[in-house]
Design a protein around this motif. Structure first.
Motif, PDB file in Angstrom:
ATOM      1  N   GLY A 211       3.840 -11.573 -21.341  1.00 19.49           N
ATOM      2  CA  GLY A 211       3.699 -10.218 -20.854  1.00 19.49           C
ATOM      3  C   GLY A 211       4.570  -9.995 -19.638  1.00 19.49           C
ATOM      4  N   LYS A 212       4.982  -8.740 -19.440  1.00 14.30           N
ATOM      5  CA  LYS A 212       5.727  -8.400 -18.232  1.00 14.30           C
ATOM      6  C   LYS A 212       5.316  -7.005 -17.801  1.00 14.30           C
ATOM      7  N   ILE A 213       5.373  -6.770 -16.513  1.00  9.67           N
ATOM      8  CA  ILE A 213       5.010  -5.471 -15.961  1.00  9.67           C
ATOM      9  C   ILE A 213       6.194  -4.545 -16.164  1.00  9.67           C
ATOM     10  N   ILE A 214       5.960  -3.424 -16.873  1.00 12.92           N
ATOM     11  CA  ILE A 214       7.055  -2.499 -17.123  1.00 12.92           C
ATOM     12  C   ILE A 214       6.986  -1.260 -16.227  1.00 12.92           C
ATOM     13  N   GLN A 215       5.828  -1.026 -15.621  1.00 16.93           N
ATOM     14  CA  GLN A 215       5.693   0.113 -14.720  1.00 16.93           C
ATOM     15  C   GLN A 215       4.440  -0.114 -13.882  1.00 16.93           C
ATOM     16  N   ARG A 216       4.486   0.287 -12.623  1.00 13.16           N
ATOM     17  CA  ARG A 216       3.300   0.178 -11.778  1.00 13.16           C
ATOM     18  C   ARG A 216       3.259   1.325 -10.784  1.00 13.16           C
ATOM     19  N   PHE A 217       2.046   1.690 -10.424  1.00  6.71           N
ATOM     20  CA  PHE A 217       1.805   2.746  -9.442  1.00  6.71           C
ATOM     21  C   PHE A 217       0.787   2.229  -8.445  1.00  6.71           C
TER      22      PHE A 217
ATOM     23  N   GLN B   9       4.573   1.974  -6.614  1.00  3.72           N
ATOM     24  CA  GLN B   9       5.662   1.049  -6.901  1.00  3.72           C
ATOM     25  C   GLN B   9       5.779  -0.062  -5.863  1.00  3.72           C
ATOM     26  N   LYS B  10       5.308   0.196  -4.660  1.00  2.00           N
ATOM     27  CA  LYS B  10       5.318  -0.813  -3.590  1.00  2.00           C
ATOM     28  C   LYS B  10       3.884  -1.034  -3.137  1.00  2.00           C
TER      29      LYS B  10
ATOM     30  N   TRP C   9       0.571  -1.313  -1.020  1.00  2.00           N
ATOM     31  CA  TRP C   9       0.019  -0.677   0.164  1.00  2.00           C
ATOM     32  C   TRP C   9      -0.260  -1.786   1.162  1.00  2.00           C
ATOM     33  N   GLU C  10      -0.177  -1.448   2.444  1.00  2.00           N
ATOM     34  CA  GLU C  10      -0.324  -2.455   3.488  1.00  2.00           C
ATOM     35  C   GLU C  10      -1.635  -3.236   3.367  1.00  2.00           C
ATOM     36  N   ASP C  11      -2.718  -2.542   3.100  1.00  2.00           N
ATOM     37  CA  ASP C  11      -4.022  -3.208   3.037  1.00  2.00           C
ATOM     38  C   ASP C  11      -4.422  -3.630   1.623  1.00  2.00           C
ATOM     39  N   THR C  12      -3.568  -3.352   0.621  1.00  2.00           N
ATOM     40  CA  THR C  12      -3.906  -3.671  -0.765  1.00  2.00           C
ATOM     41  C   THR C  12      -2.690  -4.240  -1.487  1.00  2.00           C
ATOM     42  N   PRO C  13      -2.480  -5.551  -1.381  1.00  2.00           N
ATOM     43  CA  PRO C  13      -1.347  -6.139  -2.104  1.00  2.00           C
ATOM     44  C   PRO C  13      -1.614  -6.177  -3.609  1.00  2.00           C
ATOM     45  N   PHE C  14      -0.546  -6.133  -4.374  1.00  2.00           N
ATOM     46  CA  PHE C  14      -0.647  -6.182  -5.837  1.00  2.00           C
ATOM     47  C   PHE C  14      -0.892  -7.631  -6.261  1.00  2.00           C
ATOM     48  N   PRO C  15      -1.908  -7.871  -7.100  1.00  2.00           N
ATOM     49  CA  PRO C  15      -2.193  -9.254  -7.524  1.00  2.00           C
ATOM     50  C   PRO C  15      -1.029  -9.837  -8.335  1.00  2.00           C
ATOM     51  N   GLN C  16      -0.488 -10.946  -7.867  1.00  2.00           N
ATOM     52  CA  GLN C  16       0.610 -11.606  -8.560  1.00  2.00           C
ATOM     53  C   GLN C  16       0.092 -12.292  -9.821  1.00  2.00           C
ATOM     54  N   GLY C  17       0.858 -12.224 -10.897  1.00  2.00           N
ATOM     55  CA  GLY C  17       0.490 -12.889 -12.146  1.00  2.00           C
ATOM     56  C   GLY C  17      -0.577 -12.172 -12.948  1.00  2.00           C
TER      57      GLY C  17
ATOM     58  N   GLU D 237       2.887   9.925 -13.696  1.00  2.00           N
ATOM     59  CA  GLU D 237       2.916   9.723 -12.256  1.00  2.00           C
ATOM     60  C   GLU D 237       1.971  10.694 -11.551  1.00  2.00           C
ATOM     61  N   THR D 238       1.990  11.960 -11.971  1.00  2.00           N
ATOM     62  CA  THR D 238       1.112  12.970 -11.373  1.00  2.00           C
ATOM     63  C   THR D 238      -0.343  12.673 -11.687  1.00  2.00           C
ATOM     64  N   LEU D 239      -0.621  12.333 -12.927  1.00  2.00           N
ATOM     65  CA  LEU D 239      -1.986  12.008 -13.337  1.00  2.00           C
ATOM     66  C   LEU D 239      -2.535  10.840 -12.529  1.00  2.00           C
ATOM     67  N   ILE D 240      -1.752   9.781 -12.396  1.00  2.00           N
ATOM     68  CA  ILE D 240      -2.209   8.599 -11.670  1.00  2.00           C
ATOM     69  C   ILE D 240      -2.333   8.894 -10.180  1.00  2.00           C
ATOM     70  N   ALA D 241      -1.426   9.687  -9.633  1.00  2.00           N
ATOM     71  CA  ALA D 241      -1.523  10.077  -8.221  1.00  2.00           C
ATOM     72  C   ALA D 241      -2.816  10.846  -7.973  1.00  2.00           C
ATOM     73  N   ASN D 242      -3.186  11.732  -8.913  1.00  2.00           N
ATOM     74  CA  ASN D 242      -4.438  12.473  -8.770  1.00  2.00           C
ATOM     75  C   ASN D 242      -5.644  11.538  -8.841  1.00  2.00           C
ATOM     76  N   LEU D 243      -5.589  10.552  -9.739  1.00  2.00           N
ATOM     77  CA  LEU D 243      -6.690   9.604  -9.839  1.00  2.00           C
ATOM     78  C   LEU D 243      -6.809   8.744  -8.582  1.00  2.00           C
ATOM     79  N   CYS D 244      -5.665   8.332  -8.022  1.00  2.00           N
ATOM     80  CA  CYS D 244      -5.681   7.492  -6.819  1.00  2.00           C
ATOM     81  C   CYS D 244      -6.158   8.255  -5.593  1.00  2.00           C
ATOM     82  N   SER D 245      -6.041   9.570  -5.595  1.00  2.00           N
ATOM     83  CA  SER D 245      -6.449  10.357  -4.432  1.00  2.00           C
ATOM     84  C   SER D 245      -7.915  10.777  -4.492  1.00  2.00           C
ATOM     85  N   CYS D 246      -8.613  10.429  -5.581  1.00  2.00           N
ATOM     86  CA  CYS D 246     -10.040  10.770  -5.699  1.00  2.00           C
ATOM     87  C   CYS D 246     -10.853   9.940  -4.717  1.00  2.00           C
TER      88      CYS D 246
END
Length: 160
Positions: free
Chosen positions: A7-13, A15-16, A18-26, A142-151
């Motif tokens: 498996g490989k990550i093809i897209q993430r939101f 993209q970088k 967050w300071e207090d929430t690193p993306f889990p590697q692997g 992107e808009t849909l996920i941004a709205n979900l993340c801002s809930c």
């Protein structure tokens, strides 16, 4: 065949990280516990949750929705049939005509990572993203996920 892919990550939101929430590697290693395998038939979507614990003992709840998309296998090779230049040869006999490529289905996973344990809410969110993606609705992912993340998520034990 029963060969297994990676498996490989093809897209993430986002993209970088967050300071207090690193993306889990692997994380892609945990999305397909049975391995990344192709299928000859489309399988029903599946949902499950994996809990990852980081080096600081922080829990990350990874809600996974896996579905299968059609992929075209352009190289059909079998010991019975050889395909070349629009002609097929079967056991020494040659027939003219076009050969349709074999259709296979590849797994694709949508993953929502959170420090909160709300599996049913996350299942509903992933189901919404899946519906928008599969039905090609006129909504930017992107808009849909941004709205979900801002809930705002209520505190545990509080009102919904």
């Amino acid at each position: 065949g029963p060969t297994e892919g990676l498996g490989k990550i093809i897209q993430r939101f986002p993209q970088k990280d967050w300071e207090d929430t690193p993306f889990p590697q692997g994380i892609e290693l945990f999305c397909q516990p049975g391995g990344w395998q192709l299928s000859k038939e489309r399988k029903q979507p599946t949902f499950f949750v994996v809990v990852l614990t980081d080096i600081d003992s922080e829990r990350h709840y990874c809600s996974c929705l896996t579905f299968y998309e059609a992929e075209i296998n352009l190289q059909v090779r079998d010991w019975h049939v050889s395909v070349f230049k629009g002609t097929k040869e079967i056991e020494g006999e040659e027939e003219s005509g076009l050969i349709q490529p074999a259709e296979v289905f590849a797994p694709k996973s949508l993953v929502l990572v959170s420090r909160l344990d709300y599996p049913e809410i996350f299942r509903a969110c992933l189901g919404l993203i899946y519906t928008v993606y599969v039905d090609s609705l006129n909504v930017s992912l992107e808009t849909l996920i941004a709205n979900l993340c801002s809930c705002l998520v209520p505190a545990s034990g509080g009102s919904q």
